[in-house]
Design a protein around this motif. Structure first.
Motif: not given
Lengths: 494, 494
Positions: B259-276
Motif C-alpha cells: 500500500v502506497e501513500g503516494g500523495k504525501i510526496d506530492w503535497a511535500c513537493h508543493a510545500n503544503d504541510a496540511a495536505a501531507f
C-alpha cells in the motif's frame, strides 16, 4: 480568540511524547559505560557528514539504532538544558532547568549515581565544562545561565575527570548567584583537583595524579574549544580528551564517561555546514576511542551515542540544486564562520572601513570558502549566482556598518543575529552544495540513538529522550533501592 | 577543473551506502505480509503529523524501528522509481528505472515472487496504480514514464487486486511504447480483471469476484485519488481500499499487499504541510487495518512500513518562529494546494482578471487557510507579517499574469514551478506554524522503517533500502532456489 489560540499552541507538547516504555534490563550489569551526546546532531547532520567524507560514521555501525523524541515538559522544541537533564536523569523538565524537575525538586544524574556506586566519573565537552549539557550531570539549578553556581557544583561533585572547554564564571561576574562562596576555581583546587591548561602538562597526566580538570590553552568563543577546522597541532582535540579520560578513569570498579560534541550545535546555529561536519568527524573519532576500549572489555562495556536535538533545520536538499548534491563544494572551506567573522572580517573592517567595496573583498571569500565570482554556475557549484551576489553585497554593506541584531523579521530570517556577510557566505556555499537550513535555533525532529555492547539492544526502537537515562541506569544495575534519594519517579515506579 | 569537480561530485554516492548486512531469517515464515510505503515520508513528515494531531502514529508504536538510507545507484538523492525498485527487489538501480538493474537486466519483485509461491497479491496506491512506486512491483521498464508499457505489464501480472488511483496511458498517447498491443484497459479486462470505478460497486465486491482493478470515481490530478482533505463521503479512502484488499486477498495460502501513500510526496513537493499531514493520517489509518488483521493472525503476519525518501526538505523549526511551534495554525486550512489552485484560483482568474487586486482576494485566503491580514503577529501565528504580505502581493500579480515556470534561480526558489500565489500562501502559513521547507524535490536524509509481527526485529538497525526487500524475502521464506530466474545477485550470494 487569536491570543488564546496562540497560548494553547505554545503549551502543546504531545502527550504521547511523555509515554515511557522502559524495559528493565535483567542481564549482567555494564561496568564501563560511555555516553556520547552530539549537541545539535540530528539525522541530517550525521548523513551530511557521511556524504561529505564518503565513509560511514562509527556510531552508525553500532548494532542498536533507535529514534528518540526530544520535546521538553513545556516546549515542543527542546533546549540543551532540558534535553541534557532528560538524558542524564530521566526527568522531563522545563526549558533552561538543569538537574531538576519542573517543581525544582532535584533529580540525580547517572553520573552522580555511578559515583555513589564507587565508579569513577568523567565529563568531557568541546564547549565550556559548565555549559548546559555537561552541567546536567553534576549541577542542579533552575537556570542554565547560573554559571558560577554550576562551577561551585563542579567543585563539589567529586567526579574524577573534567576536560575540554573552560569555566564561564568563576567569580560570579554575572552576579546571578545567591550563594557566593569565593572564586570557584579556588574551590575546585581546594577540592583536590589538579588544574591543567596546557597541552604538555595534559599529555603528562597519569591515573595516579588524582582528580583533574583540564582545558585547552586556546578557548575560542565562550570558553569553548576551537572548531575542529580551526585547530592546529598545538590544540588538544576532543578525541585526545576522550582517550585521556579512558586512561584516567580505567579501574576495577568501572566508570561512567560522558563526552559532548558541543560545537556541532553552535556551527548549526550559525548555519555553517563545513564547521559542523568537521566537528562531527571529531566527535565520531572520540567514539572510536571508546570502541577500542570496548574491544578489550567486550562483555563489560556499553557505549551509547545520541543527539540532544537537531539544530538549524538542516536538510540534504535545496530548491536551487533540485535533485543534485555537491558535498565536495564544502571541501575548499578552511575556516569556521566563527574564526572568519572574529578574525578575517574584523581585520578587514579595521583596515579598510569606508574605503573598500565588496569586489575588493571577493578574493578573501574565494581564499577561505572557495566560492568563485566568474564562470557558469551550471558547471560548478562554487560559482556564485547573480541573486546570491546581490545578497552578498547587501550583507557586506551591513557588516561594514556593524549591523548585527535585526528586529525586522525579514532581516532576521536572512542573518539570525550573526555577522551578515559571514552567514550569507555559508548560506550561499551550503545551498550550492545542495544543503538547506530553515532556522538559527533547534528544531523538533527526532534524533538517532546508537548503542553497542552490554544491553545495547534495548536502544532499538522509538522512545523519548528520558528513556535513555532509564535504560542506562538499568543496564548499570542502578536501582531506586540503591539510590533512595532520587526523585526519578517513573523509574522508581518500575 | 571546475567541470571535472562537478562531474565527480554528481556521481558521488557513498560506498558505504551500498554495503549490505542481511540477516537471513531462520524462523517460521510469514504467511501474510504487508508493505506500506509512504512516498516522500521522512521522519519530519511523521513527527509533524504527530505534533499536529497530538497522537502517536500507529507505525511509530511498532516494536521494530530502523533507519534506512535511500540513495540510488547513480544519485545521492533518490527518485521514486529507483527507490521502489530497491524496496521491491533489493536491486539498487539508476534514477527512473523500474524493476531492473542499471544493466537493464530484469529483477523480480517480492510481489512477483509471492505470486509465484501461490500467494495472493494486492497493490494499492493513492496515486495512479501505474505510478513508479506501485509499478516497481510488477513492471520492468527503463523509464518510469512508459505508462502504456506499465499498464500492459499490469494486465500480464496476474496479481489479484489493484486499487486506488487510475491508469495514466492506456492508449499510448505518449507514444513512448515500442510494443503497442492495443488499449491496455481492454487487455486488463481480457486478462480477467473486473474493472470497478464507482463506490457502490466497490463496496459490493467480494472475494469470489476474482481479480479486480478498482479506482475512485473522482481522480483529482494525474489519475490520483483526491487529497484526503479534499475528499467527500462520495470518495473511497486509502483505508477503505486497504480494508477491501485484506478482504479480497485473505486465503489459506497467504498474501502480499503493498500500500502506497503516494500523495504525501506530492503535497511535500508543493510545500503544503496540511495536505501531507492529512494524507499521512490516512496512510496511518490504512496501517491500522493491517494491524487489526495481524491481531487475528499474530504468528503469521508481518507488517513493514517505510518511506522511499524525504520530500521538500521539511524541518520542524523556522527562523522566524525561533523556538516556537504553532501546529494548530494548520487547523484552519480546509483545502489542498492542488484544489485551491485548480479550482479557487482558476475561478478567481476567470471572473476577476484585470479587475481585482490582492486586497479583494484576501478574504478568500482567510476563508481557506485561516491567514489573517490585521492584528499583532506576536499574539497570533495566523497574522501575515509585512514582508510576507509583500511576498503574497508579488505572487498574486504573477499568478494573475499566468506565470508558472521560472528559469530565474531566485524566482524558482520562491515558487518551484507551482502556482506562485498558492505556494506562497502555504509557505507563509507553514512558516508561521514553525515549519520550514528547503526544496521542491526529494532530499537525501535517511527515512524510518517500522515493523511488527513475524521476523520484525530484523528491521531494527541502520541499513540501506535494498535490505528491506531482502529482509522481507527472507521472512517470507522466498529463496533464490525457488525463484531461479531472479537476478537479485546479493541475495543469491547469501
Amino acid at each position: 480568540m487569536a491570543f488564546m489560540l496562540c497560548a494553547v499552541i505554545m503549551a502543546a507538547v504531545p502527550a504521547y511524547a511523555k509515554a515511557k516504555k522502559v524495559r528493565v534490563y535483567k542481564g549482567k550489569s555494564a561496568k564501563y559505560v560511555f555516553l556520547f551526546i552530539g549537541d545539535g546532531m540530528g539525522l541530517p547532520q550525521k548523513s551530511a557528514t557521511e556524504a561529505f567524507t564518503g565513509e560511514q560514521l562509527t556510531m552508525n555501525t553500532f548494532p542498536a539504532q533507535g529514534m528518540t523524541t526530544t520535546s521538553a515538559a513545556n516546549r515542543f522544541i527542546v533546549g540543551s538544558a532540558a534535553a541534557a537533564t532528560a538524558i542524564a536523569s530521566g526527568q522531563e523538565t522545563n526549558i533552561g532547568m538543569l538537574g531538576m524537575a519542573p517543581s525544582q525538586k532535584h533529580v540525580k544524574s547517572i553520573a552522580e549515581m555511578a559515583k555513589a556506586d564507587g565508579k569513577k566519573v568523567g565529563i568531557v565537552s568541546s564547549v565550556s565544562i559548565d555549559h548546559a549539557t555537561p552541567a546536567a550531570f553534576y549541577a542542579h539549578v533552575p537556570t542554565r545561565g547560573q554559571y558560577y553556581d554550576i562551577d561551585v557544583a563542579l567543585s563539589e561533585s567529586n567526579f574524577d575527570y573534567f576536560a575540554g572547554g573552560g569555566l564561564k564564571d568563576i567569580t560570579n561576574k554575572k552576579k546571578n548567584s545567591k550563594n557566593f562562596k569565593g572564586n570557584a576555581l579556588d574551590l575546585i583546587k581546594e577540592a583536590g583537583y589538579k588544574v591543567v591548561t596546557d597541552k604538555e602538562t595534559f599529555n603528562a597526566i597519569k591515573p595516579g595524579d588524582g582528580k583533574v580538570i583540564a582545558w585547552n590553552a586556546w578557548l575560542q568563543d565562550s570558553k569553548a574549544l576551537p572548531y575542529a577546522m580551526d585547530m592546529t597541532e598545538k590544540d588538544i582535540t576532543l578525541p585526545e580528551f576522550t582517550a585521556k579520560a579512558i586512561e584516567m578513569l580505567d579501574n576495577p570498579e568501572g566508570f561512567f564517561l560522558m563526552v559532548e560534541g558541543g560545537k556541532i550545535d553552535w556551527a548549526c546555529h550559525a548555519n555553517d555546514a563545513a564547521a559542523f561536519i568537521h566537528n562531527t568527524v571529531a566527535f565520531d573519532n572520540s567514539i572510536k576511542e571508546a570502541v577500542e576500549f570496548a574491544k578489550k572489555h567486550p562483555n563489560e562495556t556499553l557505549i551509547v551515542v545520541t543527539g540532544d536535538h537537531e539544530c538549524g533545520g538542516l536538510t540534504l536538499g535545496f530548491a536551487g540544486t533540485k535533485y543534485g548534491s555537491y558535498f565536495d563544494a564544502l571541501q575548499p572551506q578552511t575556516i569556521s564562520f566563527q574564526q572568519f567573522s572574529d578574525e578575517v572580517v574584523k581585520l578587514w573592517k579595521e583596515e579598510h572601513k569606508g574605503e573598500a567595496g565588496f569586489e575588493d573583498f571577493q578574493p578573501t571569500i574565494t581564499h577561505f570558502f572557495g566560492l568563485e565570482f566568474e564562470g557558469d554556475f551550471k558547471n560548478n557549484p562554487l560559482i556564485v549566482k547573480d541573486y546570491q551576489l546581490a545578497m552578498l553585497k547587501d550583507a557586506y554593506v551591513r557588516t561594514m556598518k556593524g549591523e548585527k541584531k535585526f528586529k525586522d523579521p525579514e532581516l532576521y530570517n536572512l542573518y539570525g543575529g550573526y555577522d551578515p556577510l559571514t552567514v550569507t557566505i555559508t548560506h550561499v556555499l551550503n545551498n550550492n552544495a545542495g544543503l538547506g537550513w530553515t532556522s538559527y535555533k533547534h528544531t523538533g525532529v527526532p534524533v538517532a540513538t546508537s548503542a553497542m555492547g552490554v544491553g545495547s539492544s534495548s536502544f532499538n526502537g522509538y522512545y523519548h529522550n528520558t528513556d535513555i537515562a532509564y535504560k542506562i541506569m538499568s543496564i548499570m544495575g542502578m536501582t531506586p533501592k540503591v539510590h533512595a534519594s532520587i526523585n526519578n519517579a517513573e523509574f522508581a515506579a518500575k
